[in-house]
Motif scaffolding. Structure first.
Motif, PDB file in Angstrom:
ATOM      1  N   LYS A  76     -33.239   1.054 -45.610  1.00  0.00           N
ATOM      2  CA  LYS A  76     -34.001   2.274 -45.864  1.00  0.00           C
ATOM      3  C   LYS A  76     -33.445   3.023 -47.065  1.00  0.00           C
ATOM      4  O   LYS A  76     -34.192   3.624 -47.844  1.00  0.00           O
ATOM      5  N   VAL A  77     -32.128   2.996 -47.215  1.00  0.00           N
ATOM      6  CA  VAL A  77     -31.494   3.660 -48.356  1.00  0.00           C
ATOM      7  C   VAL A  77     -31.947   3.020 -49.657  1.00  0.00           C
ATOM      8  O   VAL A  77     -32.307   3.707 -50.626  1.00  0.00           O
ATOM      9  N   GLN A  78     -31.943   1.671 -49.692  1.00  0.00           N
ATOM     10  CA  GLN A  78     -32.386   0.966 -50.894  1.00  0.00           C
ATOM     11  C   GLN A  78     -33.847   1.248 -51.190  1.00  0.00           C
ATOM     12  O   GLN A  78     -34.221   1.473 -52.346  1.00  0.00           O
ATOM     13  N   ARG A  79     -34.688   1.248 -50.148  1.00  0.00           N
ATOM     14  CA  ARG A  79     -36.107   1.527 -50.356  1.00  0.00           C
ATOM     15  C   ARG A  79     -36.306   2.925 -50.932  1.00  0.00           C
ATOM     16  O   ARG A  79     -37.136   3.133 -51.813  1.00  0.00           O
ATOM     17  N   ALA A  80     -35.537   3.880 -50.428  1.00  0.00           N
ATOM     18  CA  ALA A  80     -35.624   5.246 -50.949  1.00  0.00           C
ATOM     19  C   ALA A  80     -35.180   5.305 -52.401  1.00  0.00           C
ATOM     20  O   ALA A  80     -35.799   5.990 -53.230  1.00  0.00           O
ATOM     21  N   GLN A  81     -34.115   4.572 -52.728  1.00  0.00           N
ATOM     22  CA  GLN A  81     -33.618   4.536 -54.106  1.00  0.00           C
ATOM     23  C   GLN A  81     -34.650   3.903 -55.032  1.00  0.00           C
ATOM     24  O   GLN A  81     -34.893   4.400 -56.137  1.00  0.00           O
ATOM     25  N   PHE A  82     -35.253   2.792 -54.564  1.00  0.00           N
ATOM     26  CA  PHE A  82     -36.282   2.140 -55.372  1.00  0.00           C
ATOM     27  C   PHE A  82     -37.439   3.089 -55.621  1.00  0.00           C
ATOM     28  O   PHE A  82     -37.946   3.205 -56.739  1.00  0.00           O
ATOM     29  N   GLY A  83     -37.866   3.796 -54.538  1.00  0.00           N
ATOM     30  CA  GLY A  83     -38.990   4.711 -54.651  1.00  0.00           C
ATOM     31  C   GLY A  83     -38.732   5.813 -55.658  1.00  0.00           C
ATOM     32  O   GLY A  83     -39.582   6.130 -56.488  1.00  0.00           O
ATOM     33  N   THR A  84     -37.536   6.380 -55.606  1.00  0.00           N
ATOM     34  CA  THR A  84     -37.168   7.446 -56.544  1.00  0.00           C
ATOM     35  C   THR A  84     -37.126   6.922 -57.967  1.00  0.00           C
ATOM     36  O   THR A  84     -37.622   7.579 -58.903  1.00  0.00           O
ATOM     37  N   MET A  85     -36.553   5.728 -58.148  1.00  0.00           N
ATOM     38  CA  MET A  85     -36.443   5.131 -59.481  1.00  0.00           C
ATOM     39  C   MET A  85     -37.822   4.876 -60.082  1.00  0.00           C
ATOM     40  O   MET A  85     -38.088   5.206 -61.246  1.00  0.00           O
ATOM     41  N   ILE A  86     -38.730   4.319 -59.270  1.00  0.00           N
ATOM     42  CA  ILE A  86     -40.060   3.998 -59.767  1.00  0.00           C
ATOM     43  C   ILE A  86     -40.869   5.267 -60.042  1.00  0.00           C
ATOM     44  O   ILE A  86     -41.557   5.370 -61.058  1.00  0.00           O
TER      45      ILE A  86
END
Length: 210
Positions: free
Chosen positions: A86-96
């Protein structure tokens, strides 16, 4: 498009790592393992420059490929893979979101959809996101070689209906195996670059007149 030279430039995760040469950028978004890297390799006619993997979720940065010193293809991290934390998904979402909301050289996003399957919730959210930010989008239905040609129209209609595909957006049927759609995608890229250059020149002329 004749490919003269291609270079992998950087895997970026923050705006300060993005290239600063202002070349036009065309990003590729899609679910994990949908075939983005294979599409890039077919587009640039290099078998292994964009790394493909049987392990979904492998791409975790924005991978920049410079083509002919004229344009960047930008490979997004794949979305929708359950084993990514979930942390990685959140990071990806913020980056994109950061990239999409404030990246001036970005000219278009290719939304990659496996033609064999109905678009996922994440695919639909990405399409809606692109429309919200008023970013030109081209839906690319890939893996066309995996189903009979007689079923192409039916599957394309299914994809468009699920996405809520809007008039004015591009669609290209693609196969990384056969090269179907490669020339059409390059034509869209070249046309978009030409149109944005003309718009920039017109804006500059108006500013000078004022």
């Amino acid at each position: 498009m004749k490919i003269m030279n291609v270079e992998f430039v950087i895997s970026a995760v923050r705006p300060d790592q993005y290239p600063v040469d202002a070349l036009p950028e065309f990003a590729l978004a899609g679910r994990s393992n949908v075939g983005k890297s294979s599409l890039i390799n077919k587009m640039i006619m290099r078998k292994g420059l964009a790394r493909t993997s049987s392990q979904p979720g492998k791409t975790q940065q924005l991978n920049y490929y410079r083509v002919n010193d004229e344009v960047y293809l930008v490979d997004f991290p794949g979305y929708g893979y359950a084993k990514v934390s979930k942390v990685q998904r959140a990071q990806f979402g913020t980056m994109i979101e950061t990239f999409l909301s404030d990246r001036e050289p970005l000219k278009m996003v290719f939304l990659i959809i496996d033609i064999r399957h109905e678009p996922s919730v994440d695919d639909c959210l990405m399409y809606d996101w692109l429309k919200h930010y008023e970013i030109p989008v081209c839906v690319v239905t890939t893996k066309a070689d995996k189903i009979p040609k007689s079923k192409w129209d039916k599957h394309v209609k299914m994809v468009k209906k699920k996405l809520g595909f809007q008039t004015g957006d591009y669609h290209v049927l693609f196969s990384s195996e056969t090269g179907l759609g490669r020339d059409e995608l390059w034509a869209i890229i070249n046309q978009t670059i030409a149109e944005t250059s003309e718009e920039a020149e017109e804006t500059e002329e108006v500013s000078i007149e004022k």
